[in-house]
Design a protein around this motif. Structure first.
Motif: not given
Length: 237
Positions: A167-173, A227-235
């Motif tokens: 599952r993932l939110s609309d924002n994550i999608a 549940t995918i809760c975050e997609v973090a930018e590359p460090g």
């Protein structure tokens, strides 16, 4: 002890940037594509004559991130909870006498260099190999001899391997769509549905993370739902 050396004929280029999250076997994620960059002098077009007639190939490669000194006769397969030992030759553990991996993948395309006519690389899908992995050899998959429908799977036959609902939110999608292609997103969902955690971990409140395509995909698992809760930018590199 007799020793020998192996020549690296190429390297894997793919979205799997670390060991955690990589499919545990080849063929489990049919949408996940990879590029096998072929090095000279093995990139001669003649060396690949006839390969385009095969739908699948075998890749022999190096467990380059799993080298260790000494031989261990038994290992603890994660799918057995990490507390039961099996003989190393009865598993596909990366910790082997020679650290050689074997994967059956689908051959999607052979890419040629327009300037010199040599093979630039192979596009494959269904791999279970880390980005940057050295490849030792390529062999065609032969259905008449390599396929064994009657085969038994030993201790793996008793494993219960359910798939998770992702599952993932609309924002994550939306964020995923700005970063990845639709094929990459579907491949990511396939990977996560197989539950990347070691078999002995079951912490509903824990947040996990896996590097995929250079981004940190963070998620939680409760029951049979991931549940995918975050997609973090590359460090910083």
């Amino acid at each position: 002890m007799t020793t020998t050396s192996l020549e690296v004929i190429g390297y894997v280029r793919c979205d799997y940037k670390e060991k955690f999250g990589i499919p545990r076997q080849s063929g489990l994620t049919g949408r996940a594509a990879a590029f096998i960059e072929i090095l000279p002098p093995y990139n001669q077009a003649e060396a690949f004559r006839g390969l385009d007639g095969f739908s699948h190939i075998w890749l022999l490669w190096d467990f380059s991130r799993a080298h260790k000194n000494g031989f261990t006769a038994t290992v603890k397969p994660p799918k057995l909870g990490g507390n039961q030992r099996m003989g190393v030759f009865a598993t596909r553990s990366p910790f082997r006498p020679n650290n050689i991996g074997l994967s059956s993948v689908r051959l999607l395309d052979i890419i040629y260099n327009e300037e010199n006519g040599c093979v630039h690389g192979l596009v494959v899908s269904g791999g279970d190999i880390l980005d940057g992995t050295p490849v030792y050899d390529i062999k065609p998959y032969l259905p008449y001899t390599d396929s064994h429908p009657e085969a038994t799977g030993g201790w793996t036959d008793s494993l219960d391997i359910p798939e998770l609902s992702v599952r993932l939110s609309d924002n994550i999608a939306v964020k995923l769509e700005t970063i990845f292609s639709s094929t990459q997103i579907e491949a990511l969902k396939e990977i996560l549905a197989q539950d990347p955690r070691p078999g002995y971990q079951d912490e509903p409140n824990r947040r996990y993370g896996m590097l995929y395509g250079g981004y940190d995909i963070r998620f939680t698992i409760s029951g049979d739902t991931l549940t995918i809760c975050e997609v973090a930018e590359p460090g910083p590199q």
